[in-house]
Motif scaffolding. Structure first.
Motif, PDB file in Angstrom:
ATOM      1  N   GLY A  55       0.805  -1.208   0.000  1.00  0.00           N
ATOM      2  CA  GLY A  55       0.000   0.000   0.000  1.00  0.00           C
ATOM      3  C   GLY A  55       0.839   1.260   0.000  1.00  0.00           C
ATOM      4  N   SER A  56       0.138   2.390   0.077  1.00  0.00           N
ATOM      5  CA  SER A  56       0.816   3.685   0.049  1.00  0.00           C
ATOM      6  C   SER A  56       1.610   3.908   1.325  1.00  0.00           C
ATOM      7  CB  SER A  56      -0.207   4.812  -0.135  1.00  0.00           C
ATOM      8  OG  SER A  56      -1.129   4.811   0.943  1.00  0.00           O
ATOM      9  N   VAL A  57       2.656   4.707   1.227  1.00  0.00           N
ATOM     10  CA  VAL A  57       3.555   4.984   2.349  1.00  0.00           C
ATOM     11  C   VAL A  57       3.020   6.192   3.118  1.00  0.00           C
ATOM     12  CG1 VAL A  57       5.903   5.571   3.026  1.00  0.00           C
ATOM     13  CG2 VAL A  57       5.511   4.013   1.108  1.00  0.00           C
ATOM     14  N   ILE A  58       2.671   5.978   4.382  1.00  0.00           N
ATOM     15  CA  ILE A  58       2.178   7.071   5.230  1.00  0.00           C
ATOM     16  C   ILE A  58       3.328   7.881   5.792  1.00  0.00           C
ATOM     17  CG2 ILE A  58       0.821   7.591   7.290  1.00  0.00           C
ATOM     18  CD1 ILE A  58      -0.729   5.031   6.829  1.00  0.00           C
ATOM     19  N   PHE A  59       4.395   7.189   6.189  1.00  0.00           N
ATOM     20  CA  PHE A  59       5.573   7.862   6.775  1.00  0.00           C
ATOM     21  C   PHE A  59       6.821   7.127   6.333  1.00  0.00           C
ATOM     22  CE2 PHE A  59       8.792   7.479  10.121  1.00  0.00           C
ATOM     23  CZ  PHE A  59       9.195   8.804  10.223  1.00  0.00           C
ATOM     24  N   SER A  60       7.868   7.890   6.085  1.00  0.00           N
ATOM     25  CA  SER A  60       9.173   7.313   5.770  1.00  0.00           C
ATOM     26  C   SER A  60      10.249   8.183   6.384  1.00  0.00           C
ATOM     27  CB  SER A  60       9.369   7.198   4.252  1.00  0.00           C
ATOM     28  OG  SER A  60      10.658   6.689   3.961  1.00  0.00           O
ATOM     29  N   GLU A  61      11.188   7.562   7.061  1.00  0.00           N
ATOM     30  CA  GLU A  61      12.284   8.294   7.692  1.00  0.00           C
ATOM     31  C   GLU A  61      13.174   8.967   6.657  1.00  0.00           C
ATOM     32  OE1 GLU A  61      14.578   9.890  10.654  1.00  0.00           O
ATOM     33  OE2 GLU A  61      12.670   8.814  10.859  1.00  0.00           O
ATOM     34  N   TYR A  62      13.217   8.392   5.463  1.00  0.00           N
ATOM     35  CA  TYR A  62      14.073   8.938   4.414  1.00  0.00           C
ATOM     36  C   TYR A  62      13.308   9.807   3.431  1.00  0.00           C
ATOM     37  CZ  TYR A  62      16.698   5.040   6.350  1.00  0.00           C
ATOM     38  OH  TYR A  62      17.309   4.159   7.208  1.00  0.00           O
ATOM     39  N   GLY A  63      12.045  10.136   3.747  1.00  0.00           N
ATOM     40  CA  GLY A  63      11.244  10.968   2.859  1.00  0.00           C
ATOM     41  C   GLY A  63      10.453  10.127   1.881  1.00  0.00           C
ATOM     42  N   ILE A  64       9.259  10.607   1.515  1.00  0.00           N
ATOM     43  CA  ILE A  64       8.377   9.910   0.591  1.00  0.00           C
ATOM     44  C   ILE A  64       8.669  10.398  -0.824  1.00  0.00           C
ATOM     45  CG2 ILE A  64       5.983   9.427  -0.012  1.00  0.00           C
ATOM     46  CD1 ILE A  64       5.263   9.937   2.907  1.00  0.00           C
ATOM     47  N   VAL A  65       8.994   9.479  -1.704  1.00  0.00           N
ATOM     48  CA  VAL A  65       9.376   9.834  -3.066  1.00  0.00           C
ATOM     49  C   VAL A  65       8.217  10.508  -3.792  1.00  0.00           C
ATOM     50  CG1 VAL A  65      10.204   8.934  -5.263  1.00  0.00           C
ATOM     51  CG2 VAL A  65      11.042   7.956  -3.125  1.00  0.00           C
ATOM     52  N   GLY A  66       7.006  10.003  -3.575  1.00  0.00           N
ATOM     53  CA  GLY A  66       5.852  10.574  -4.261  1.00  0.00           C
ATOM     54  C   GLY A  66       5.611  12.024  -3.878  1.00  0.00           C
TER      55      GLY A  66
END
Length: 521
Positions: free
Chosen positions: A484-495
């Protein structure tokens, strides 16, 4: 004996005592035939007054092996009102089954067929229809379901009574759904909930289900699976076993994994077993990872494991490791610290770990059941989470270790080296006993706990680490179950970065257009 067949024809022979005696016996014998009518009443549904629905399950073409097994499973499902060993021959057509169905009281046909594209199931009402034709997209036989379970259960007397029928989602009001509802309701005998037998059976089911309901929240008790995705090294396998022990008693301690098992296999089993969470360990070339997922639709928290120690490592580092047998009979308490910054991913982490263990009611909880605690401490500066697992122990304040062991174990102490019994009582204990007298670590008990800790007396609370120990970092939150879609990412969300760049380009284009318009003016 008289030659008359009926007693009424023997009116002229009434004077003969033997003849009248003979006809009276004949009359009693004819009356005794009435129980045959009672036997036939067993084929009548006592609820609706109609005859009990019976069925034939057969096929119209040659079926492959799995579909033949599915046909046999459907026959067992329709027991006891079906022909389990119904013999089919190539020359039999539908009219042959229809001719037999009338005398045998068969009301429904379940017909399996196979084409080049898919398999089909026809459910028909005899003798004049209607007929519902279903396309079978996916199916699993009873053997497949049993192999996917840790403890398959199928007692011999399970098929002595017909099953109950529960329909869900058919209330949209469409004509074909109404017809489907009526068909499946009439394919099994109706039940009367006011009858004595049904009342007893329903009550027993409710009592069994109440054991799986959390009395605090009213929801079902959270259960978990701890497994791995990919091959793990030895220490990580031990960590996986320690996590299973930590999640006891609401987890599968001896869960078996095979190479061919995928995530969907565990998901298919989780529903019937009431499993609500997955803890998935994996290992890459850079670091090990822990996924904590809510079933069946997510979300999924992905943690990077920076450091970890197994329960065996923790025990070897202690002088007196403590791990009694009944320590894992009750679920642990959960304590979260440092998660109150208000960030969205931290709130989600808090909710996930709070719901992974059963809730407690401080007004009704028994102190004897609080034997373990799981502590998660979030460091804002390093963004790391310290994961610790402790056992809880209470010791009475002001009582030496010698006296405490004597009361708990009821063993006669060794007094050979002492001059008097008072020496055993007054002799100083170990240096660590001073820790029990710390006011910050003492509590006053509301009820008795064991043989030593009594109500309205002060007892010292001691925590002893039992492992495992981990240092985690939340690196990603996914909306679905490991997808599924990424809600949070420590390295930033590409989208999000792409959208920001597109918005900046649009703003620059709009500014250029405005500048061109001003120059023209």
């Amino acid at each position: 004996m008289s030659r008359c067949r009926e007693p009424k024809d023997c009116a002229l022979l009434r004077e003969d005592y033997l003849e009248c005696l003979h006809h009276s016996k004949e009359k009693k014998r004819k009356i005794s035939v009435k129980p045959v009518v009672k036997k036939n009443q067993g084929n009548v549904d006592h609820v609706t007054g109609d005859k009990i629905p019976k069925s034939f399950v057969f096929s119209r073409e040659k079926l492959p092996g799995p579909l033949k097994q599915l046909q046999m499973d459907l026959r067992k499902l329709m027991l006891p009102y079906t022909a389990l060993n119904l013999r089919e021959k190539k020359r039999n057509n539908l009219r042959d089954f229809l001719n037999v169905s009338g005398p045998m009281g068969v009301t429904h046909f379940l017909i399996l067929s196979k084409t080049e594209t898919a398999s089909y199931l026809r459910v028909a009402r005899t003798p004049q229809g209607p007929t519902l034709t279903f396309k079978i997209h996916e199916y699993s036989t009873a053997q497949d379901v049993a192999q996917s379970q840790l403890r398959p259960r199928c007692p011999q007397d399970l098929f002595k009574n017909p099953p109950l029928i529960v329909l869900s989602g058919f209330g949209s009001g469409e004509q074909h759904l109404k017809l489907t509802t009526i068909m499946f309701q009439n394919i099994f005998p109706a039940i009367d909930i006011n009858t004595k037998k049904r009342k007893i059976s329903v009550k027993s089911v409710v009592k069994k289900n109440q054991g799986n309901v959390d009395h605090v929240t009213g929801d079902k008790i959270p259960k978990s699976f701890v497994f791995s995705r990919g091959k793990l090294p030895g220490p990580l396998k031990q960590l996986q076993m320690d996590l299973r022990k930590l999640m006891l008693p609401y987890t599968a301690l001896n869960l078996r994994e095979k190479k061919r098992n995928n995530l969907r296999d565990f998901l298919n089993v989780s529903g019937p077993m009431g499993v609500t969470h997955f803890l998935i360990l994996s290992k890459t070339e850079t670091a090990p990872y822990l996924r904590v997922a809510r079933t069946p639709q997510g979300p999924t928290l992905i943690f990077k494991i920076h450091e970890y120690s197994t329960a065996q490592d923790v025990a070897q580092s202690q002088l007196r490791p403590r791990c009694p047998q009944d320590l894992f009979k009750n679920p642990p308490l959960i304590v979260l610290s440092g998660f109150g910054s208000g960030e969205q991913h931290l709130k989600l982490t808090t909710i996930m770990f709070q719901n992974i263990f059963p809730a407690i009611d401080i007004n009704t909880v028994k102190l004897a059941s609080c034997q373990r605690v799981v502590l998660l401490n979030y460091n804002k500066d390093t963004k790391l989470i310290d994961f610790r697992h402790y056992s809880i122990r209470l010791q009475p304040v002001g009582v030496s270790r010698r006296i405490r062991k004597f009361v708990q174990k009821h063993q006669v102490p060794d007094l050979r080296s002492l001059q008097d019994v008072s020496d055993f009582v007054t002799k100083a204990g170990y240096g660590s006993e001073s820790e029990a007298d710390d006011e910050a670590a003492t509590v006053t008990l509301a009820s008795d706990l064991g043989r030593v800790n009594r109500a309205s007396t002060k007892s010292a609370v001691k925590l002893q680490e039992i492992g495992p120990r981990m240092t985690l970092q939340l690196i990603k939150v996914e909306e679905g179950l490991c997808s599924g879609s990424v809600i949070f990412s420590e390295y930033g969300i590409v989208g999000d970065k792409k959208k920001q760049e597109e918005n900046q380009e649009e703003d620059e284009d709009n500014q250029d257009d405005d500048d061109d318009d001003l120059e023209k003016k």
